[in-house]
Design a protein around this motif. Structure first.
Motif, PDB file in Angstrom:
ATOM      1  N   UNK A 164       2.557  49.487  50.759  1.00 29.70           N
ATOM      2  CA  UNK A 164       3.999  49.120  50.543  1.00 29.70           C
ATOM      3  C   UNK A 164       3.412  48.649  49.614  1.00 29.70           C
ATOM      4  N   UNK A 165       2.639  47.254  49.460  1.00 35.88           N
ATOM      5  CA  UNK A 165       2.246  46.348  48.506  1.00 35.88           C
ATOM      6  C   UNK A 165       3.213  45.844  48.111  1.00 35.88           C
ATOM      7  N   UNK A 166       4.805  45.598  48.858  1.00 31.65           N
ATOM      8  CA  UNK A 166       5.661  44.713  48.463  1.00 31.65           C
ATOM      9  C   UNK A 166       5.116  43.645  47.710  1.00 31.65           C
ATOM     10  N   UNK A 167       5.503  43.440  45.627  1.00 29.79           N
ATOM     11  CA  UNK A 167       5.330  41.781  45.248  1.00 29.79           C
ATOM     12  C   UNK A 167       6.965  41.021  46.328  1.00 29.79           C
ATOM     13  N   UNK A 168       6.576  39.741  46.410  1.00 24.91           N
ATOM     14  CA  UNK A 168       7.203  38.127  46.837  1.00 24.91           C
ATOM     15  C   UNK A 168       6.593  37.356  46.615  1.00 24.91           C
ATOM     16  N   UNK A 169       7.483  36.524  45.274  1.00 26.44           N
ATOM     17  CA  UNK A 169       7.020  35.332  44.635  1.00 26.44           C
ATOM     18  C   UNK A 169       7.079  34.085  46.105  1.00 26.44           C
TER      19      UNK A 169
END
Ligand SMILES: Cc1cc2nc3c(=O)[nH]c(=O)nc-3n(C[C@H](O)[C@H](O)[C@H](O)COP(=O)(O)OP(=O)(O)OC[C@H]3O[C@@H](n4cnc5c(N)ncnc54)[C@H](O)[C@@H]3O)c2cc1C
Ligand SMILES: Nc1ncnc2c1ncn2[C@@H]1O[C@H](COP(=O)(O)O)[C@@H](O)[C@H]1O
Lengths: 318, 262
Positions: A164-169
């Motif tokens: 997925x490579x879900x971006x999270x700050x």
């Protein structure tokens, strides 16, 4: 399966090959997440997802890369505190090892550096190291905290495995100490147009035997698409930049093919190249210790052997 | 400027280095040891800075009895005094434990106020190059490591650090922790005078108790990593060696082709 953090290795947002290698290794140990510090996360995300990152933690604050290593250790520690990873994989280069060192102290976790392979094992990841200039292979495990392992470039063949490579700050306030060693100037190295030394599949190195003339070494390297290395004797003499030095106090390389021309093979030089898969030497002196390591050796003058080999390689490659 | 230098006693790289079979630790008794060559650069840099600014150089080592030789060599080079932390419980300590002990020893040697701590870039046996960063973390000092050039002035230390992509200038206010590379200077040899003078220089011997460190925090049994297997690498099989008789280059190319590099 637990989360495995990898520290993204990039230069000004451009990913280095080690990043995909770390993700490939991370998949053996758990569920990989990438930690991207600095600019370029949007572009990097695509590649990180391709090689298996489920999540991409992003910290894009200028201060992080404008100070030496400490901020990166703080960011990793913050992500580790949230995710309780089973392992944290970091590139085993100078800065990477220092980031790993600080992270180990902060999180009270064991640290292994210079790993040339990492596999899943009972009781956690098992790392292979090559020690005492390659004369021993040591397998170790971390027994406390997350397994913090600094992995050398070229330690595995990369394999894609989309995730997925879900971006999270990441929200972290850097401490005063983390910003106490600012990098006030940064001069890019002159680009040679050749592959980067530690990432190259082939390295051709020259030593004191070149007498200061690296042109046959460079020509041979170029015929093979190789990086150029140098012994400390050649570097100390001012014939080649220190950034190209191979050995204990230079770069540690582990290419498919290493060619040593006019290099005697001192223990400190070996420490940087002994894990190369195939080794070739050209040396006038048949007693030179480098010949103990070689798969193929030519006893002869490099000024005759290399140009001939260069011509022959070019001919065969057409 | 009072400077503390961390020096390590290591097995000679020229000798046949190995491990203790009983506990997989580095064999430090069966092999001749010496002051790690990379720490000579740290001692030299400290001496130069102390000579320029007037000040004292204290060398600190952690290690078994024979590690006293590392301190002695540094004193012969010109350092003013030595500290040797020696305790059986330290045997087999990993880098986090070593940095913990060093941090406490540095605090004790400086009454809690180190001005400048200098280390080598890496030890020549472990070659991890992590103790300096750990020390900075533990001492809460700015980390200014891998210095190939160093200048001191206005209460600030400025270094040049080379990495793959660029050359960096890094600056920090004192107190700070610095590690130096083998590019920074040319270490001096002890003079006859230096060797004689070293005999009268003070060396303190401290145990863990002197530093207020619990033995349960250090040593092999409390290390955060463990070695599970050690194998001597089989000697590389002797490859083919040819004498160049006018066709050495061609033969080399043939070898490359046979191994599918072309
Ligand atoms: C603390 C420390 C760290 C060190 N770190 C490193 C390091 O990172 N990397 C490193 O390389 N060294 C390092 N060294 C130095 C190392 O000990 C050797 O001095 C160095 O590697 C020697 O370089 P060389 O092989 O080019 O030179 P030499 O040992 O002088 O060998 C030159 C060779 O070239 C051959 N030769 C001469 N002319 C020709 C010709 N025309 N054709 C073919 N062959 C020829 C000679 O027969 C000889 O074998 C370190 C030393 C110390 C003490
Ligand atoms: N046992 C020790 N005693 C004193 N200094 C040490 C010791 N171990 C490491 N150091 C210092 O830390 C530097 C880096 O060591 P390392 O991280 O082990 O490669 C060395 O060059 C020394 O200055």
């Amino acid at each position: 399966m637990g989360e495995v953090l990898i520290l993204v290795d990039h230069v000004d947002g451009k990913l280095r090959k080690t990043t995909a290698e770390l993700l490939t290794i991370a998949r053996r140990l758990g569920e990989p997440s990438a930690v991207h510090i600095g600019p370029g996360a949007e572009t990097a995300q695509v590649t990180l997802a391709k090689y298996g990152a489920s999540k991409v933690y992003v910290f894009d604050d200028e201060a992080a890369l404008k100070n030496l290593v400490a901020p990166q250790a703080e960011v990793l520690a913050a992500v580790a505190a949230k995710t309780s990873p089973v392992a944290v994989l970091i590139p085993s280069n100078t800065a990477g090892k220092e980031i790993a060192a600080r992270l180990a102290v902060k999180t009270e976790s064991g640290l292994i550096t210079d790993a040339v392979d990492v596999q899943a094992g009972e009781g956690g990841p098992v790392a292979n190291q090559s020690v005492f200039a390659g004369s021993y292979t040591v397998k170790s495990q971390v027994t406390k905290g997350a397994a913090i392992i600094a992995v050398k470039p070229n330690s595995t063949a990369i394999e894609a495995a989309p995730a997925a490579g879900a971006v999270e700050k990441v929200e972290v306030t850097l401490s005063d100490l983390a910003t106490a060693a600012p990098i006030t100037d940064r001069q890019p190295k002159a680009k040679s147009g050749r592959p980067e030394l530690t990432e190259a599949q082939i390295v051709v190195s020259g030593g004191r035997g070149t007498g200061g003339d690296f042109s046959p070494v460079e020509a041979f390297a170029d015929s093979l698409g190789a990086a150029v290395g140098a012994s400390r004797a050649a570097v100390d003499a001012g014939w080649y930049p220190h950034s190209n030095q191979v050995g204990q106090t230079g770069k540690q390389v582990s290419p498919q093919l290493y060619v040593a021309a006019g290099i005697s093979g001192a223990i400190q030089h070996r420490a940087g190249m002994q894990t190369s898969k195939t080794i070739i030497a050209i040396n006038k002196d048949e007693e030179a210790p480098i010949f103990e390591l070689v798969d193929f050796g030519v006893v002869g003058d490099l000024f005759n052997v290399l140009p001939q080999a260069t011509d022959e390689v070019k001919k065969r490659k057409g | 400027m009072n400077i503390v230098v961390c020096v390590k006693h290591v097995p000679d790289a020229q000798a046949d280095r190995g491990f203790n079979e009983s506990d997989n630790t580095v064999d430090r008794a069966g092999v001749d040891g010496l002051l790690s060559e990379l720490d000579e650069y740290a001692v030299e840099e400290a001496l130069k800075l102390a000579e320029a600014s007037g000040g004292e150089v204290t060398v600190v080592t952690i290690g078994p009895d024979q590690a006293a030789d590392a301190v002695k060599k540094a004193l012969q080079m010109g350092a003013d005094k030595g500290v040797h932390v020696n305790d059986e419980a330290i045997h087999g300590s990993d880098a986090p434990a070593t940095s913990l002990i060093l941090a406490e020893a540095i605090k004790k040697a400086t009454d809690g106020n180190p001005e400048l701590v200098i280390t080598g870039m890496a030890s020549t046996d472990g070659t991890m190059g992590v103790v300096p960063a750990m020390l900075a973390e533990r001492l809460g000092l700015p980390q200014v490591t891998y210095a190939s050039e160093l200048t001191l002035g206005d209460g600030k230390v400025t270094i040049r650090r080379d990495n793959d992509a660029n050359t960096e200038t890094i600056e920090a206010s004192l107190p700070a922790l610095v590690s130096v590379t083998d590019q920074i200077n040319e270490p001096r040899y002890p003079s006859f005078k230096g060797i004689m003078a070293a005999k009268k220089k003070p060396v303190e011997s401290w145990t863990l108790a002197d530093l207020g460190i619990d033995a349960g925090q250090v040593g092999l049994a409390n290390a955060w990593t463990k070695v599970v297997e050690i194998a001597k690498r089989p000697p590389r099989e002797q490859g083919e060696i040819v004498k160049d008789e006018g066709d050495g280059g061609t033969k080399l190319a043939e070898f490359l082709a046979a191994r599918k590099f072309l």
